[in-house]
Design an enzyme around this catalytic site. Structure first.
Site: not given
Ligand SMILES: Cc1ncc(C[n+]2csc(CCOP(=O)(O)OP(=O)(O)O)c2C)c(N)n1
Ligand SMILES: [Mg+2]
Lengths: 591, 180
Positions: A58, A170
């Protein structure tokens, strides 16, 4: 219910994210998937407007997005999962904050009902990234998502640009809500950066400039961030006034290195003429720079006899390190335009011939001098040779951090803005390779070169795999001195040459490593072979790791020892043991 | 913290420290207080007192009052750093306006008998502190005033059996008809 199902603005949070990116003109994003962003990846799979570049770590996504942003002037976008995905973004976010780079990071988060439960891959992402973003948001309701995303783009790109992060649980990605396209009211009413400079201050500035006997313009990354108009105006101002100009590391390219008023970079490893001009000037115009400690050296001895004008969009940059006489808050481009207008109408070019004569004497010291050799490649020579062979080509340069970075700044001449991507404020080793990936994605047909060090390049080497996957022909030009050269230099100068852990032990075979990645490896030892090898590197249309073996113990000069004044710089020909010991006395505690 | 955060200020600069009271109007959103506090700890600024409360519910506005110390240059930095935060509307230096009123409320618990108890009550009366709880061996006083007055009261209670103190921190408002 039936009505709503036909409303095209009804969609899931995940779909909103992709839709908002499209609405903001995003064409490329850098990311890495994981459990908490799967709904977003599912949306990415089902569309073709946005290209997703899969990185290998990342941190790479963040630096690639930074390179993309700096080379285009558009915001860079990164997408990461919760927990480790988000924590791996901390370095690039901080890097972008220090260097004022517009970055939008979207991170997944565990479902809202699990937040605070130490759920799997949960971390307090907004808490962790609060001090390393310009602003960040946790979105708990899908109906807030569109507004927050639009605001995020606005905050990242307006005023002093910077990184922002939007954390999306989420369940919010799965939930259905109402999307709306970007609109004015999406922005905090409390956020209104000032763009226009105060007219009275501008007049004061012009009066100072017009009366100057020993002026200097000191420009920074803010000019480049402000956009092409600011660069154009800066060049015009230099032309109209005839003033000498120097720049920070971040500002290179705003004024062309081949321009006749160019003094070279200033600061710790700046040229003698740039630093002496700063020290002895009577009027200093600072445009979009922030008097960083690498620039000022010892603050109470910084340019003691000058009146200082400071143009900055961020009021907190004014009087932070150095007291200035005429602060002007606003956008560089706007203010330069106003200054020019008033100057042209009311002032005439001051006569500064004797100042230029003085500068010519400083220049004659030839502070970037180094001794070429027929046996080993001097790192400075390698950069000069790279510069000569890429001159006139459509080239972008990124760097890692260390001596090679400073040599690149000293010896590679930048003619245009947005061509130079380096980690200035944070000094992040491992920045350059992924940044090159980002630059190459934005400019597929250009020549993109990372001027690297043997130690730095190993920090994010895995992104070679990304370059190979997406056929990004980046060139990693490693000045391999087999040391953490900059650390070794400080140890030599300040710590009795006790080279504690700065030798690059067990270096990989970079040629084989390149081949293992499916890239091209080149190696050169001899000065005589250098030009040919660089030619070959340029002609190869694939990613290249170029192992340029250079003199191991070369030091980077000139140098203002930390805490010393501009007129106390150490020049290469003076750097014998005794002078060095004296110059560095008492400076150990400083960074 | 006498100097701005720079690597080159290792020797102390001897600009005198000043105490300033700042009123900060912010959007009342999650994390806004953490941002403000994080700014102070991250940049090494002092917080002498901090109070926060929503002041305009419909507009989601909160008012934070911060008492801080530093050299004039640092105080200037603090104000700019606060002002550039996205959810911050306004920062007003109440000390510079010279027209502000500052108040703090404290509850002071004192335990004692005989002479001490009488003396505590007498002093409370002189300071216009109210008794808001009493037992045969204790009082809780409520006192309002500026910080100096409260400090003085607490100092006087110490030898008389001071048990504990709870203070609100400083709230400040400008005099006259205008708002901030
Ligand atoms: C992530 C990170 N860790 C540590 C440092 C401290 N540091 C600055 S330069 C340097 C050495 C860099 O070595 P190399 O990449 O070989 O470059 P050279 O100086 O030899 O050109 C180190 C360790 C840093 N800047 N970044
Ligand atoms: Mg090295």
């Amino acid at each position: 219910m039936s009505d709503k199902s036909h409303d095209p603005n009804q969609m899931t949070g995940a779909a909103m994210i992709v839709r908002a990116l499209i609405d903001h003109g995003v064409t490329d994003i850098f990311g890495y998937p994981g459990g908490a962003v799967l709904p977003i990846y599912d949306e990415i799979f089902q569309q073709s407007h946005i290209q997703h570049i899969l990185v290998r770590h990342e941190q790479g996504a963040g630096h690639a997005a930074e390179g993309y942003a700096r080379s285009t002037g558009k915001p860079g976008v990164a997408l990461v999962t919760s927990g480790p995905g988000a924590t791996n973004m901390v370095t690039p976010l901080t890097d972008a904050l220090m260097d004022s780079i517009p970055l939008v990071c979207i991170s997944g988060q565990v479902p809202t009902h699990l937040i605070g439960n130490d759920a799997f891959q949960e971390c307090d992402t907004v808490g962790i990234t609060r001090p390393c973003t310009k602003h960040n948001w946790l979105v708990r309701d899908v109906n807030d998502l569109a507004k927050v995303l639009h605001e995020a783009f606005y905050v990242a790109t307006s005023g002093r640009p910077g990184p922002v992060l939007v954390d999306v649980p989420k369940d919010v990605q799965f939930a259905t809500g109402t999307y709306h396209p970007p609109r004015k009211s999406d922005v905090h009413r409390s956020y209104a950066p000032r763009l226009k400079g105060d007219a009275t201050q501008i007049r004061k500035a012009v009066a100072l400039l017009a009366s100057a006997k020993r002026p200097v313009i000191y420009s920074g990354g803010g000019v480049i961030n402000s956009g092409p108009e600011a660069t154009k105006l800066l060049r015009e101002l230099v032309e109209v006034t005839g003033f000498p100009i120097t720049s920070t590391l971040m500002g290179l390219g705003a004024y062309p290195a081949s321009g006749k008023n160019w003094l070279g970079m200033l600061g710790m490893h700046g040229t003698y003429e740039a630093n002496m001009t700063m020290h002895d000037c009577d009027v200093m115009l600072c445009v979009g720079a922030r008097f960083d400690d690498r620039i000022t050296g010892r603050v109470d001895a910084f340019s003691p006899g000058s009146k200082k004008i400071h143009i900055d969009i961020d009021p907190s940059s004014i009087n932070k390190n150095i007291r200035v006489d005429v602060p002007i808050i606003g956008d560089c481009g706007n203010i330069l335009g106003d200054i020019l207008q008033v100057f042209k109408a009311e002032a005439k070019k001051p006569d500064i011939k004797s100042w230029w004569q003085q500068i010519a004497q400083w220049r004659a010291r030839n502070s970037l001098y180094y001794k070429k050799s027929n046996d080993v490649i001097l790192p400075q020579h390698a950069i000069q040779s790279l510069f000569e062979q890429t001159r006139g080509k459509d080239t972008y340069i990124t760097t890692e951090v260390g001596q090679h970075q400073m040599w690149a700044a000293q010896f590679y001449g930048f003619e245009e803005p947005h061509r130079w991507m380096t980690s200035g404020g944070l000094g992040t080793m491992g920045y350059g390779l992924p940044a090159a990936v980002g630059v190459q994605v934005a400019h597929p047909d250009s020549l993109v070169i990372d001027i690297a060090g043997d130690a730095s390049v190993q920090m994010t080497m895995q992104e070679m795999s990304t370059a190979v996957q997406y056929e990004l022909p980046i060139k990693i030009f490693i000045l391999n001195n087999q040391y953490m050269g900059m650390v070794r230099q400080w140890q030599q100068l300040l710590h009795g040459n006790r080279l504690s852990h700065s030798y690059s032990e067990a270096l990989p075979d970079f040629v084989k490593l390149a081949e293992a990645y499916g890239a091209v490896g080149l190696q050169v030892h001899k000065p005589a072979d250098l030009d040919g090898a660089i030619k070959e590197m340029i002609s190869v249309k694939r990613p290249v790791l170029f192992d340029c073996r250079v003199a191991a113990l070369e030091n980077c000069f000139p140098m203002i020892p930390s805490g010393k004044a501009h007129n106390e710089m150490l020049l290469p020909e003076q750097a014998n043991d005794e002078a060095t010991a004296k110059a560095f006395a008492g400076g150990k505690a400083l960074v | 913290m006498n100097q701005p955060a720079s690597a080159y200020f290792i020797e102390d600069r001897h600009d005198p420290n000043e105490t300033h009271t700042l009123a900060v109007l912010v959007q009342n959103e999650p994390g806004v207080l953490a941002r403000v506090i994080g700014l102070f700890s991250g940049r090494g600024y002092n917080i002498e007192s901090l109070t926060v409360s929503e002041t305009e519910a419909q507009k989601h506005l909160s008012r934070i009052t911060i008492v801080t110390t530093g050299t004039p240059m640092v105080i200037e930095q603090i104000k700019h750093q606060l002002d550039r935060m996205i959810p911050v509307y306004r920062v007003v230096d109440m000390t510079l306006t010279k027209r502000s009123i500052e108040r703090e409320l404290a509850m002071v618990k004192v335990r004692g008998q005989g002479e001490h108890r009488v003396e505590a009550l007498r002093l409370a009366d002189a300071f216009r502190a109210r008794v808001i709880d009493a037992t045969t061996e204790s009082f809780v006083f409520e006192i309002t005033g500026n910080t100096d007055k409260i400090n003085q009261f607490i100092d006087l209670m110490r030898p008389l059996g001071l048990v504990e103190v709870s203070r609100t921190g400083v709230a400040a408002i400008g005099r006259g008809p205008e708002g901030m």
